[in-house]
Design a protein around this motif. Structure first.
Motif, short mmCIF file in Angstrom:
data_model
loop_
_atom_site.label_atom_id
_atom_site.label_comp_id
_atom_site.label_asym_id
_atom_site.label_seq_id
_atom_site.Cartn_x
_atom_site.Cartn_y
_atom_site.Cartn_z
N ASN A 1 -27.93 -49.96 17.72
CA ASN A 1 -27.91 -49.02 16.60
C ASN A 1 -26.49 -48.83 16.09
O ASN A 1 -25.60 -48.42 16.85
N ASP B 1 -25.10 -46.59 14.16
CA ASP B 1 -24.60 -45.21 14.22
C ASP B 1 -24.17 -44.86 15.64
O ASP B 1 -23.12 -44.24 15.85
N GLU B 2 -24.98 -45.26 16.61
CA GLU B 2 -24.63 -45.01 18.01
C GLU B 2 -23.38 -45.79 18.39
O GLU B 2 -22.53 -45.29 19.13
N ARG B 3 -23.29 -47.00 17.88
CA ARG B 3 -22.12 -47.83 18.18
C ARG B 3 -20.85 -47.16 17.65
O ARG B 3 -19.82 -47.13 18.34
N THR C 1 -24.68 -51.87 22.27
CA THR C 1 -25.49 -50.92 21.50
C THR C 1 -25.93 -51.53 20.18
O THR C 1 -25.10 -52.00 19.39
#
Length: 211
Positions: free
Chosen positions: A170, A172-174, A168
């Protein structure tokens, strides 16, 4: 590592001593290791609650008791851990129960970051993953084998989540994926009720001792 002179290890703890150390550090706003951030203190506090619960509620199965009673050779189980490790809090209490059931097993704990030379001899896919329990012949100090850092099914789940995190881009997504993985791990332990840990550790011991 073929031999490990466990008696010479500095800062070797019984389970009770480890619990006492953890409580004393928390009273000072600290945990084991060098990272005393709010997050690590929070994890440690959660782990105290988890260990308290498992100490009271986890039970050894009849199969586990029967297998433990087959052991005829004095052993040391040396578990590498840290107070902030969520997996350790779910695993170490049942290891202690198993050791207490068999007088020929002595169970001790050492802190990973104080014994990196030992930790680096028992890496998981190149990582210093904990907890790891090293099985040692008490009389000869021969290292017979090791188990950890978590049951096989859960390990596969964790590695899949880690791969998804690394894939991932991004941040924040990670972070969300990583946090969800921690939640899913604890849910897995709650459903499993220590059964996989009991079974896998005793399968290892049976293989090592050929009974």
């Amino acid at each position: 590592m073929k031999h490990l002179v466990w008696e010479d290890l500095s800062n070797r703890y019984s389970y009770a001593e480890f619990r006492q150390l953890t409580n004393e550090l928390l009273a000072k706003g600290l945990t084991t290791g060098s990272d005393h951030s709010p997050a690590m203190i929070h994890y440690t506090e959660l782990n105290v609650t988890r260990m308290n619960r498992l100490d009271k509620r986890s039970r050894l199965t009849e199969e586990t008791l029967a297998a433990l009673h087959k052991i005829k050779r004095p052993l040391v189980w040396l578990t590498i851990t840290e107070a902030w490790c969520g997996d350790a809090a779910q695993i170490i209490p049942v290891l202690e129960q198993m050791a207490n059931e068999q007088p020929l097993i002595d169970h001790y704990l050492i802190l990973r970051d104080e014994h990196l030379e030992i930790m680096d001899a028992f890496l998981t896919n190149g990582a210093r993953a904990i907890p790891v329990t090293i099985v040692i012949d008490k009389e000869s100090n021969e290292v017979l084998g090791h188990w950890g850092p978590r049951p096989e099914v859960l390990q596969h789940q964790v590695m899949e989540a880690k791969a998804a995190t690394l894939a991932t881009v991004n941040p924040d997504e990670r972070a969300l994926i990583a946090e969800q993985a921690k939640i899913d791990t604890q849910k897995w332990y709650a459903r499993d009720k220590t059964l996989s840990t009991q079974r896998e550790v005793l399968e290892l011991i049976g293989t090592l001792l050929e009974y």
